[in-house]
Design a protein around this motif. Sequence first.
Motif, PDB file in Angstrom:
ATOM      1  N   TYR A 110       0.819  -1.055  -0.167  1.00  0.00           N
ATOM      2  CA  TYR A 110      -0.065  -0.035   0.251  1.00  0.00           C
ATOM      3  C   TYR A 110       0.829   1.236   0.010  1.00  0.00           C
ATOM      4  O   TYR A 110       1.952   1.349   0.354  1.00  0.00           O
ATOM      5  CB  TYR A 110      -0.976   0.002   1.334  1.00  0.00           C
ATOM      6  N   LEU A 153      -3.803   3.692  -0.974  1.00  0.00           N
ATOM      7  CA  LEU A 153      -3.936   3.284  -2.397  1.00  0.00           C
ATOM      8  C   LEU A 153      -3.277   2.025  -2.585  1.00  0.00           C
ATOM      9  O   LEU A 153      -2.215   1.869  -1.998  1.00  0.00           O
ATOM     10  CB  LEU A 153      -3.270   4.243  -3.031  1.00  0.00           C
ATOM     11  N   LYS A 154      -3.910   1.082  -3.424  1.00  0.00           N
ATOM     12  CA  LYS A 154      -3.169  -0.129  -3.922  1.00  0.00           C
ATOM     13  C   LYS A 154      -3.827  -0.338  -5.202  1.00  0.00           C
ATOM     14  O   LYS A 154      -4.841  -0.145  -5.531  1.00  0.00           O
ATOM     15  CB  LYS A 154      -3.714  -1.034  -2.857  1.00  0.00           C
ATOM     16  N   LYS A 155      -2.690  -0.382  -6.099  1.00  0.00           N
ATOM     17  CA  LYS A 155      -3.134  -0.365  -7.418  1.00  0.00           C
ATOM     18  C   LYS A 155      -4.171   0.727  -8.048  1.00  0.00           C
ATOM     19  O   LYS A 155      -3.892   1.930  -7.874  1.00  0.00           O
ATOM     20  CB  LYS A 155      -3.710  -1.785  -7.900  1.00  0.00           C
ATOM     21  N   ASN A 156      -5.315   0.413  -8.294  1.00  0.00           N
ATOM     22  CA  ASN A 156      -6.348   1.412  -8.798  1.00  0.00           C
ATOM     23  C   ASN A 156      -7.150   1.649  -7.841  1.00  0.00           C
ATOM     24  O   ASN A 156      -8.375   2.190  -8.188  1.00  0.00           O
ATOM     25  CB  ASN A 156      -7.028   1.271 -10.072  1.00  0.00           C
ATOM     26  N   LYS A 157      -7.290   1.439  -6.663  1.00  0.00           N
ATOM     27  CA  LYS A 157      -8.213   1.305  -5.584  1.00  0.00           C
ATOM     28  C   LYS A 157      -7.769   2.406  -4.524  1.00  0.00           C
ATOM     29  O   LYS A 157      -6.382   2.517  -4.089  1.00  0.00           O
ATOM     30  CB  LYS A 157      -8.471   0.013  -4.720  1.00  0.00           C
ATOM     31  N   LYS A 158      -8.627   3.487  -4.292  1.00  0.00           N
ATOM     32  CA  LYS A 158      -8.295   4.295  -2.860  1.00  0.00           C
ATOM     33  C   LYS A 158      -9.110   4.054  -1.823  1.00  0.00           C
ATOM     34  O   LYS A 158     -10.503   3.878  -2.146  1.00  0.00           O
ATOM     35  CB  LYS A 158      -8.535   5.760  -3.744  1.00  0.00           C
ATOM     36  N   THR A 203     -12.731  -2.173   0.856  1.00  0.00           N
ATOM     37  CA  THR A 203     -12.006  -1.709  -0.047  1.00  0.00           C
ATOM     38  C   THR A 203     -11.166  -2.502  -0.847  1.00  0.00           C
ATOM     39  O   THR A 203     -11.092  -2.642  -2.168  1.00  0.00           O
ATOM     40  CB  THR A 203     -11.397  -0.164   0.209  1.00  0.00           C
TER      41      THR A 203
END
Length: 187
Positions: free
Chosen positions: A99, A109-114, A170
């Motif tokens: 993260y 954030l992780k990859k395209n997730k917030k 999430t």
Amino acid sequence: MSSQNLIIYKFTRLYQILDEIGADLNFNIEFEDRDDALNEKVKNFNNYLIISNKKYSDIPNQFVLDNLPINVFKLIEKINIEFLKLQFNSQSEVKINNYTIDLNSREMLKKNKKLKLTEKEINTITYLSKSGKPVSVGELQEKVWSYQSDIETHTVETHIYRLRKKILNTFDDNDFIISEKNGYQIK
């Protein structure tokens, strides 16, 4: 020797001017006019700013100087401000496992997730990650919430429960903050 590096890209005249006064500046000055060489050069620097006289869309950390003429002292001031901005932005991101925690926007954030976080959630995560060992509820009350450890409250447990639930919803990660017998931990 300064750890700040100013790379002047395809702007020969500016390089000549700054090179003349280079001994009085608080950054190193480099010149480059080839794309491939520029890419190689930035790999060697942690803290760099690229200055050019036009915008190149594929170049990071770029400062465009297109409003000429400019007073040399104003130019140096602008360059120093850009270095400060870069330093501020680089200090605002904390990497924890897979993260990235953005302290300025309070996002995880992780990859395209917030995931939007509160200030207490950010403080809890950063405190747990720096600890490296299980942290007791009493220690979290004192260090993150500024409560005295002898006060009977379930604030920490409630916040950790809600934070773990947000992270699970999430990122589908149930193991980011783990519960140990003697406290909470991020491994």
